[in-house]
Design a protein around this motif. Structure first.
Motif, PDB file in Angstrom:
ATOM      1  N   SER A  73       0.823  -1.210   0.000  1.00  0.00           N
ATOM      2  CA  SER A  73       0.000   0.000   0.000  1.00  0.00           C
ATOM      3  C   SER A  73       0.857   1.261   0.000  1.00  0.00           C
ATOM      4  O   SER A  73       0.401   2.326   0.360  1.00  0.00           O
ATOM      5  CB  SER A  73      -0.960   0.023   1.204  1.00  0.00           C
ATOM      6  OG  SER A  73      -1.813  -1.082   1.172  1.00  0.00           O
ATOM      7  N   CYS A  74       2.109   1.153  -0.396  1.00  0.00           N
ATOM      8  CA  CYS A  74       3.017   2.293  -0.478  1.00  0.00           C
ATOM      9  C   CYS A  74       3.027   2.837  -1.898  1.00  0.00           C
ATOM     10  O   CYS A  74       2.776   2.113  -2.850  1.00  0.00           O
ATOM     11  CB  CYS A  74       4.441   1.889  -0.106  1.00  0.00           C
ATOM     12  SG  CYS A  74       4.668   1.487   1.633  1.00  0.00           S
ATOM     13  N   VAL A  75       3.346   4.091  -2.002  1.00  0.00           N
ATOM     14  CA  VAL A  75       3.538   4.727  -3.299  1.00  0.00           C
ATOM     15  C   VAL A  75       5.003   5.094  -3.383  1.00  0.00           C
ATOM     16  O   VAL A  75       5.551   5.714  -2.477  1.00  0.00           O
ATOM     17  CB  VAL A  75       2.647   5.977  -3.442  1.00  0.00           C
ATOM     18  CG1 VAL A  75       2.914   6.678  -4.753  1.00  0.00           C
ATOM     19  CG2 VAL A  75       1.183   5.598  -3.322  1.00  0.00           C
ATOM     20  N   PHE A  76       5.651   4.671  -4.452  1.00  0.00           N
ATOM     21  CA  PHE A  76       7.065   4.928  -4.650  1.00  0.00           C
ATOM     22  C   PHE A  76       7.251   5.752  -5.909  1.00  0.00           C
ATOM     23  O   PHE A  76       6.602   5.495  -6.915  1.00  0.00           O
ATOM     24  CB  PHE A  76       7.849   3.615  -4.801  1.00  0.00           C
ATOM     25  CG  PHE A  76       7.701   2.684  -3.641  1.00  0.00           C
ATOM     26  CD1 PHE A  76       8.456   2.858  -2.491  1.00  0.00           C
ATOM     27  CD2 PHE A  76       6.813   1.624  -3.689  1.00  0.00           C
ATOM     28  CE1 PHE A  76       8.332   1.996  -1.417  1.00  0.00           C
ATOM     29  CE2 PHE A  76       6.680   0.756  -2.624  1.00  0.00           C
ATOM     30  CZ  PHE A  76       7.441   0.945  -1.483  1.00  0.00           C
ATOM     31  N   VAL A  95       3.287  -4.124   5.179  1.00  0.00           N
ATOM     32  CA  VAL A  95       2.484  -5.021   4.357  1.00  0.00           C
ATOM     33  C   VAL A  95       1.023  -4.663   4.590  1.00  0.00           C
ATOM     34  O   VAL A  95       0.600  -4.424   5.724  1.00  0.00           O
ATOM     35  CB  VAL A  95       2.756  -6.491   4.740  1.00  0.00           C
ATOM     36  CG1 VAL A  95       1.833  -7.427   4.003  1.00  0.00           C
ATOM     37  CG2 VAL A  95       4.211  -6.828   4.471  1.00  0.00           C
ATOM     38  N   SER A  96       0.252  -4.591   3.512  1.00  0.00           N
ATOM     39  CA  SER A  96      -1.162  -4.247   3.629  1.00  0.00           C
ATOM     40  C   SER A  96      -1.909  -5.323   4.422  1.00  0.00           C
ATOM     41  O   SER A  96      -1.478  -6.470   4.512  1.00  0.00           O
ATOM     42  CB  SER A  96      -1.793  -4.078   2.241  1.00  0.00           C
ATOM     43  OG  SER A  96      -1.822  -5.302   1.567  1.00  0.00           O
ATOM     44  N   ARG A  97      -3.023  -4.933   4.994  1.00  0.00           N
ATOM     45  CA  ARG A  97      -3.814  -5.845   5.824  1.00  0.00           C
ATOM     46  C   ARG A  97      -4.230  -7.105   5.056  1.00  0.00           C
ATOM     47  O   ARG A  97      -4.214  -8.200   5.589  1.00  0.00           O
ATOM     48  CB  ARG A  97      -5.058  -5.113   6.342  1.00  0.00           C
ATOM     49  CG  ARG A  97      -5.708  -5.833   7.483  1.00  0.00           C
ATOM     50  CD  ARG A  97      -6.835  -5.058   8.110  1.00  0.00           C
ATOM     51  NE  ARG A  97      -6.687  -3.630   7.906  1.00  0.00           N
ATOM     52  CZ  ARG A  97      -7.693  -2.774   7.978  1.00  0.00           C
ATOM     53  NH1 ARG A  97      -8.896  -3.190   8.231  1.00  0.00           N
ATOM     54  NH2 ARG A  97      -7.496  -1.486   7.769  1.00  0.00           N
ATOM     55  N   GLN A  98      -4.566  -6.944   3.764  1.00  0.00           N
ATOM     56  CA  GLN A  98      -5.002  -8.082   2.951  1.00  0.00           C
ATOM     57  C   GLN A  98      -3.885  -9.102   2.752  1.00  0.00           C
ATOM     58  O   GLN A  98      -4.141 -10.276   2.534  1.00  0.00           O
ATOM     59  CB  GLN A  98      -5.500  -7.612   1.584  1.00  0.00           C
ATOM     60  CG  GLN A  98      -6.697  -6.718   1.619  1.00  0.00           C
ATOM     61  CD  GLN A  98      -6.327  -5.240   1.787  1.00  0.00           C
ATOM     62  OE1 GLN A  98      -5.241  -4.887   2.230  1.00  0.00           O
ATOM     63  NE2 GLN A  98      -7.259  -4.361   1.467  1.00  0.00           N
ATOM     64  N   GLU A  99      -2.647  -8.669   2.810  1.00  0.00           N
ATOM     65  CA  GLU A  99      -1.508  -9.559   2.566  1.00  0.00           C
ATOM     66  C   GLU A  99      -0.931 -10.172   3.837  1.00  0.00           C
ATOM     67  O   GLU A  99      -0.097 -11.059   3.773  1.00  0.00           O
ATOM     68  CB  GLU A  99      -0.405  -8.802   1.829  1.00  0.00           C
ATOM     69  CG  GLU A  99      -0.798  -8.356   0.441  1.00  0.00           C
ATOM     70  CD  GLU A  99      -1.036  -9.513  -0.516  1.00  0.00           C
ATOM     71  OE1 GLU A  99      -0.342 -10.544  -0.409  1.00  0.00           O
ATOM     72  OE2 GLU A  99      -1.921  -9.381  -1.379  1.00  0.00           O
ATOM     73  N   LYS A 100      -1.355  -9.713   5.002  1.00  0.00           N
ATOM     74  CA  LYS A 100      -0.772 -10.186   6.268  1.00  0.00           C
ATOM     75  C   LYS A 100      -0.876 -11.698   6.427  1.00  0.00           C
ATOM     76  O   LYS A 100       0.020 -12.323   6.959  1.00  0.00           O
ATOM     77  CB  LYS A 100      -1.419  -9.477   7.454  1.00  0.00           C
ATOM     78  CG  LYS A 100      -1.013  -8.040   7.549  1.00  0.00           C
ATOM     79  CD  LYS A 100      -0.358  -7.773   8.843  1.00  0.00           C
ATOM     80  CE  LYS A 100      -0.054  -6.286   8.886  1.00  0.00           C
ATOM     81  NZ  LYS A 100       1.143  -5.978   9.539  1.00  0.00           N
TER      82      LYS A 100
END
Length: 136
Positions: A35-38, A77-82
């Motif tokens: 969920s980061c923007v690079f 890490v996004s919640r969906q990927e935990k």
């Protein structure tokens, strides 16, 4: 992971190589999972190998390393990927490069393959661009 069938849809784009497609898909996955923007100046993705896992029916695999110019504590890490990443730990590049056969035998085959390809890549002349990026 990404679907190689998407390449067929995008292949008509002028100048889009398979390697460019793979890098874009790998970075897309990174964005989704963190969920980061690079910005383009913050990351560099380098392909380090291609292969197939027989235990997955010969499914094609693309091996890559993405270097980020951001402190690891800022990346979450996004919640969906935990569910898929619980218990994973961030390791410095120097530690991965130092893994020997005994350490590689203690991890999953996909991780061992990735680390081995990374070690070989970093020992080659092809790694000059990545090393320069990491040094900046």
């Amino acid at each position: 992971s990404f679907d190689l069938a998407r390449y067929q849809k995008l292949a008509a784009r002028p100048g889009l190589t398979f390697q460019d497609f793979c890098r874009r898909e790998i970075e897309r996955e990174l964005f989704e999972e963190t969920s980061c923007v690079f910005s383009p100046t913050e990351l560099k993705t380098v392909l380090i190998g291609f292969g197939r896992y027989l235990y997955r029916g010969g499914k094609p695999e693309v091996f890559a390393v993405t270097a980020l110019r951001r402190p690891v504590v800022e990346i979450r890490v996004s919640r969906q990927e935990k569910l898929w990443t619980e218990g994973h730990e961030a390791l410095p590049l120097t530690q991965l490069l130092a893994w020997d056969e005994a350490r590689l035998a203690q991890v999953s085959a996909p991780l061992a393959a990735n680390v081995t390809l990374l070690q070989r890549f970093m020992a080659s002349d092809q790694s000059a661009g990545l090393k320069a990026f990491l040094a900046d």
